[in-house]
Design a protein around this motif. Structure first.
Motif, short mmCIF file in Angstrom:
data_model
loop_
_atom_site.label_atom_id
_atom_site.label_comp_id
_atom_site.label_asym_id
_atom_site.label_seq_id
_atom_site.Cartn_x
_atom_site.Cartn_y
_atom_site.Cartn_z
N TYR A 55 0.78 -1.15 0.19
CA TYR A 55 -0.07 0.03 0.04
C TYR A 55 0.85 1.10 0.02
N GLY A 56 1.26 1.82 -1.28
CA GLY A 56 1.95 2.81 -1.55
C GLY A 56 2.27 3.10 -2.71
N ALA A 57 2.94 4.22 -2.99
CA ALA A 57 3.22 4.59 -4.43
C ALA A 57 4.98 5.17 -4.64
N TYR A 58 5.26 5.18 -5.67
CA TYR A 58 6.70 5.53 -5.84
C TYR A 58 6.99 6.07 -7.05
N VAL A 59 8.17 6.78 -7.35
CA VAL A 59 8.57 7.36 -8.79
C VAL A 59 10.11 7.03 -8.67
N THR A 60 10.73 6.89 -9.70
CA THR A 60 12.36 6.84 -9.81
C THR A 60 12.56 8.00 -10.85
N THR A 61 13.59 8.78 -10.20
CA THR A 61 14.17 9.88 -10.95
C THR A 61 15.52 9.67 -11.14
N ARG A 62 16.10 10.11 -12.01
CA ARG A 62 17.46 10.05 -12.56
C ARG A 62 18.25 11.26 -12.59
N LEU A 63 19.46 11.42 -11.98
CA LEU A 63 20.35 12.63 -12.02
C LEU A 63 21.41 12.53 -13.18
N TYR A 64 21.37 13.70 -13.70
CA TYR A 64 22.33 14.13 -14.76
C TYR A 64 23.50 15.29 -14.23
N ASN A 65 24.43 14.91 -13.91
CA ASN A 65 25.36 15.96 -13.42
C ASN A 65 24.74 16.69 -12.01
N LYS A 66 24.32 15.84 -11.36
CA LYS A 66 23.80 16.10 -10.05
C LYS A 66 22.20 16.87 -9.88
N LYS A 67 21.74 16.87 -11.19
CA LYS A 67 20.53 17.43 -11.43
C LYS A 67 19.26 16.65 -11.80
N PRO A 68 18.38 16.39 -10.71
CA PRO A 68 17.10 15.51 -11.11
C PRO A 68 16.65 15.74 -12.51
N PHE A 69 16.49 14.92 -13.30
CA PHE A 69 15.52 15.12 -14.43
C PHE A 69 14.11 14.90 -14.36
N LEU A 70 13.47 15.91 -14.92
CA LEU A 70 11.95 15.80 -14.77
C LEU A 70 11.43 15.92 -13.68
N LEU A 71 11.98 16.40 -12.54
CA LEU A 71 11.65 16.10 -11.13
C LEU A 71 10.23 16.80 -10.68
N ASP A 72 9.86 17.81 -11.10
CA ASP A 72 8.43 18.38 -10.94
C ASP A 72 7.47 17.49 -11.64
N GLU A 73 7.68 16.91 -12.64
CA GLU A 73 6.65 15.96 -13.38
C GLU A 73 6.69 14.80 -12.53
N GLN A 74 7.72 14.19 -11.91
CA GLN A 74 7.69 12.93 -11.24
C GLN A 74 7.15 13.15 -9.93
N ILE A 75 7.31 14.30 -9.35
CA ILE A 75 6.84 14.51 -8.02
C ILE A 75 5.30 14.85 -8.07
N LYS A 76 4.77 15.32 -9.39
CA LYS A 76 3.31 15.33 -9.50
C LYS A 76 2.65 14.19 -9.75
#
Length: 231
Positions: free
Chosen positions: A28-49
């Motif tokens: 019972y939960g949810a998750y997303v996986t984000t990828r870093l490029y040179n310390k910066k998360p890619f499409l982070l706002d979209e992933q968190i939404k």
């Protein structure tokens, strides 16, 4: 690697949650996986939404976007990450108090995959496919079968013989310079969404139902996901 659990950091081998956590008991939960490029998360706002949309649908008490971003940045700094993936999980926790965990992982990519990969098809579909839940059993079983057959990925085919998605990816087909991809009963990945946005500039897009038999008539096929990008 140091894992974030509800505001604290633990070494990987010491990182634990309670056996009473509803994420452990029921998935019972949810998750997303984000990828870093040179310390910066890619499409982070979209992933968190996506994460917040999923947890609200599941009626899990959800922290603010700012709190999740702060926890993520702390995890990046704690591990001095450069190029890596981070899995952000929000489970229902205990007594209506959710658990927020962030698991970093070093990213190693075998460049051979970009020459092409082998896939298989499996009769399966996700649980609540448009929500990124922690219940991944159909996908895990499909992936195990793919590994057994020495394939990189398993493409999920529903009971009506329509193509849906990969066990951890979205799938696209090109025929006569038109890009086709399923649009229903799938988890729409952020790499998929960006691919469609870019593709619209150069070719026609057809979001449609695709029968399994028509997969083999495509001029080209590719899959997309966070860690592997496009292959």
């Amino acid at each position: 690697m140091r894992v974030y659990i509800n505001g604290e950091f633990f070494d990987e081998k010491e990182a634990k949650i309670s056996v009473l956590d509803k994420g452990f008991l029921y998935g019972y939960g949810a998750y997303v996986t984000t990828r870093l490029y040179n310390k910066k998360p890619f499409l982070l706002d979209e992933q968190i939404k996506k994460l917040i949309r999923s947890t609200k649908f599941l009626k899990i008490k959800t922290p603010t976007s700012r709190k999740i971003k702060t926890a993520l940045q702390k995890t990046i700094q704690e591990n001095n990450l450069d190029n890596a993936t981070l899995r952000i999980t929000l489970s229902a926790g205990i007594n209506n108090k959710p658990s927020l965990t962030i698991i970093p992982k070093e990213l190693t990519i075998n460049q051979e995959i970009y020459k092409g990969v082998r896939v298989i098809t499996v009769k399966a579909h996700r649980v609540m496919p448009e929500i990124k839940t922690s219940n991944c059993i159909p996908s895990l079983l499909a992936r195990k079968l793919a590994k057994k057959r020495r394939a990189y990925e398993a493409i999920l085919i529903d009971q009506e013989d329509f193509v849906r998605e990969g066990s951890r990816s979205n799938i696209f087909f090109i025929k006569n310079n038109v890009l086709f991809t399923p649009d229903r009963k799938i988890l729409k990945g952020e790499t998929r969404n960006l691919t469609l946005k870019l593709a619209k500039k150069i070719m026609k897009i057809n979001l449609c139902e695709i029968e399994k038999k028509n997969m083999y008539k495509a001029d080209e096929c590719f899959i997309t996901h966070t860690s592997g990008e496009i292959m």
